[in-house]
Design a protein around this motif. Structure first.
Motif, PDB file in Angstrom:
ATOM      1  N   ALA A 145       0.820  -1.137  -0.090  1.00 48.14           N
ATOM      2  CA  ALA A 145       0.011   0.020   0.017  1.00 48.14           C
ATOM      3  C   ALA A 145       0.964   1.287   0.078  1.00 48.14           C
ATOM      4  N   HIS A 146       1.520   1.336  -1.203  1.00 47.19           N
ATOM      5  CA  HIS A 146       2.460   2.471  -1.170  1.00 47.19           C
ATOM      6  C   HIS A 146       1.608   4.080  -1.413  1.00 47.19           C
ATOM      7  N   ILE A 147       2.395   4.995  -1.428  1.00 43.71           N
ATOM      8  CA  ILE A 147       1.828   6.384  -1.644  1.00 43.71           C
ATOM      9  C   ILE A 147       2.685   6.748  -2.703  1.00 43.71           C
ATOM     10  N   TYR A 148       2.156   7.464  -3.837  1.00 42.76           N
ATOM     11  CA  TYR A 148       2.738   7.881  -4.853  1.00 42.76           C
ATOM     12  C   TYR A 148       2.527   9.368  -5.172  1.00 42.76           C
ATOM     13  N   LYS A 149       3.543   9.919  -5.763  1.00 42.17           N
ATOM     14  CA  LYS A 149       3.131  11.247  -6.228  1.00 42.17           C
ATOM     15  C   LYS A 149       3.511  11.486  -7.770  1.00 42.17           C
ATOM     16  N   LYS A 150       2.742  12.091  -8.363  1.00 36.84           N
ATOM     17  CA  LYS A 150       2.822  12.321  -9.888  1.00 36.84           C
ATOM     18  C   LYS A 150       3.307  13.847 -10.218  1.00 36.84           C
ATOM     19  N   ILE A 151       4.623  13.725 -11.317  1.00 38.99           N
ATOM     20  CA  ILE A 151       4.597  14.942 -11.646  1.00 38.99           C
ATOM     21  C   ILE A 151       4.485  15.272 -13.141  1.00 38.99           C
TER      22      ILE A 151
ATOM     23  N   GLY B  19       5.054   8.824 -12.189  1.00 42.23           N
ATOM     24  CA  GLY B  19       4.702   8.402 -10.871  1.00 42.23           C
ATOM     25  C   GLY B  19       5.945   8.023 -10.084  1.00 42.23           C
ATOM     26  N   PHE B  20       5.806   8.046  -8.936  1.00 44.37           N
ATOM     27  CA  PHE B  20       7.085   7.653  -8.081  1.00 44.37           C
ATOM     28  C   PHE B  20       6.677   7.438  -6.592  1.00 44.37           C
ATOM     29  N   THR B  21       7.398   6.561  -6.063  1.00 42.61           N
ATOM     30  CA  THR B  21       6.671   6.252  -4.539  1.00 42.61           C
ATOM     31  C   THR B  21       7.365   7.243  -3.555  1.00 42.61           C
ATOM     32  N   LEU B  22       6.653   7.561  -2.754  1.00 40.73           N
ATOM     33  CA  LEU B  22       6.740   8.746  -1.916  1.00 40.73           C
ATOM     34  C   LEU B  22       7.392   8.059  -0.459  1.00 40.73           C
ATOM     35  N   ASP B  23       6.872   7.106  -0.035  1.00 40.92           N
ATOM     36  CA  ASP B  23       7.038   6.338   1.276  1.00 40.92           C
ATOM     37  C   ASP B  23       8.134   5.563   1.394  1.00 40.92           C
TER      38      ASP B  23
END
Lengths: 70, 70, 70, 70, 70, 70, 70, 70, 70, 70, 70, 70
Positions: G3-9, G64-68
């Motif tokens: 259950a990761h958190i991702y950010k998109k730029i 998209g990349f993993t934040l956590d």
């Protein structure tokens, strides 16, 4: 006063239990690095499936926060 | 019989607890002024955020109801 | 290995209780006829209304599964 | 308090001078029949042309107002 | 030379007077933290309404700037 | 004169025979309660199916009418 | 785990040779400042033209990349 | 009873005479292989042109049918 | 009389001062080569930025004009 | 003759080398189970990223094939 | 042979009787000035209303024709 | 100088080899009749299939060129 400037960032939150919890996790994570979050826009809802069952919900959200407060 | 005429109105329901509850509140409010509601289309999901937490869910829905029954 | 071929099918799941349960029902039904489900994309959320209350949630999803495993 | 119910109506405002003035005219007209207007969403901008010149701006807006205040 | 890499960020600018001024405020604010802004894409126009009048314009924009200049 | 204010309402008309007839029924019904209808925008076309045949056409339309004539 | 958190730029990559190379350049540039990139979504493809020929491809992507992960 | 599971398939029907007839042909063909068709959503309308005249209408539809009846 | 045939062309107008002026410039330019312009649809609004300031507005419009008048 | 009935299915093809190769792989796989493929519509392009590099391209396509030939 | 180049133009056809007839009128008008029309895409359907009745149908279409035949 | 007026036309280019080549063919063809092409926007990618293989790529593009240079 009323005429703020906001920035939106796009986060994908995950949760094994619900869409709401996935959004909540996205907001909690974002709150670690940005202050003054004002609103969330849900933009995409997906699920990851394992063994023919939903393993977790993945919800992409745009998070809006105020830029102009010091 | 089958060939009804329907009207759609757009309502934004809110809830502190869930998306489903926000939609439910929208339907309950609409039911005060229109009869014969038949369906709901969810068109937008947002959250209002206060103190870095989701304060309430705001869900915009289109509500369809029958116009032709007297 | 990594370069799979997937197929997407579109299913509408229903539930009297929640959006998540409706999606879950769609996946459970799809799992009866396709193997190797990998993901779900929620594409539309509607409700059927009876007696001025939400009778059940109807959620249209695209279900992606691997085609190339024998 | 925070968990209001809103309704959105769609109005097309016109103006010979500007987009902003057309939106303003839409809000002014809507304010004659609904109270507690909270926000406007601009959804479409068009112009009517006469004699090869822009005669007036036509701006379609969704106007959101609170339903639950008595 | 010509083959730059750009990043886009999404900002919501506000103004009491006009759409153009709201966009201008978004660019001015963005220019405090990013260099080499090249273009703006207007993606959403809304108004905040108070006392049945437009209090300010809120315009969401994507701002593109060059990443590769040192 | 030219700078009217319009309102749009969304109606779903039905017909056993054709798309045009379903739109016509929507306009006829709307004309019972609003005056000065000016245009129709077709936004969605669906069919209800019974016994493996199209039972009736359901066409969602936005109907625009003038608000400012007394 | 799952259950990761991702950010998109959102990045616009350019290339004189191909769409794939433009996307590749966007990812290479993004990899200078973010870790754990997981996926890319192509959102817009354009070309810059000079002397009546395509000078370079400009491809807007969401990364998209993993934040956590710490 | 009410909480069915549906599948949607996408068919393109053709007809030399009308849009309605093209949709009808799509439903008739689909009815050869699926049972319990419930609704049709029109998603795209095109024409094939020969000798500067419309030769036939091509209408893409999504056809929804019940999966859970035995 | 009423049943005209129209053509739409897509023009991008520019202006240093405002969105309205950019649209106006598009119409003025189009009027040099087509007669009987009837309406304009605004489809995209962008800005070109130089020295961290908006240098000019670029507004893409569709311009509709009558084809059948001789 | 000309008035065929078609079905569309949605496939996601993958390739380590290019978008075209991913589409080609989708068509090759589809050709194992459906005959008379007529066209492909590219609907979504994504990349899977590993070790900060594009590992493979994932291209979602709709594949149209004739249903009515025996 | 097969690898043609096409141009698309956007025309709005009108008819007092039906959507099909409006499209037909658009094609007939386009055929006066372009040769080798191959296909039509229906992009928007509207009606003009007079005296509370549909006066005529207005259908916007994109018309594709071959550019490379001499 | 900077405040040009542009026109966009929509062309479909074809190629047996690649998407890029199809776009290139569209630009080459357009360059025979319009001067001062500035940019290309890719709007749709399709393939024509023959004998269960991709026969050629068809890419619809909008081509923008300057109108105001004499």
């Amino acid at each position: 006063m009323s005429a703020h400037i906001y920035k939106k960032i796009e986060i994908v939150g995950s949760s094994e239990s619900s869409i709401e919890d996935a959004v909540n996790n996205a907001v909690t994570k974002a709150a670690e690095s940005v202050r003054n979050i004002r609103w969330v826009e849900v933009v995409e809802t997906r699920c990851h499936v394992e063994n023919q069952k939903i393993a977790y919900w993945q919800v992409a959200v745009k998070i809006g926060f105020t830029l102009d407060e010091n």
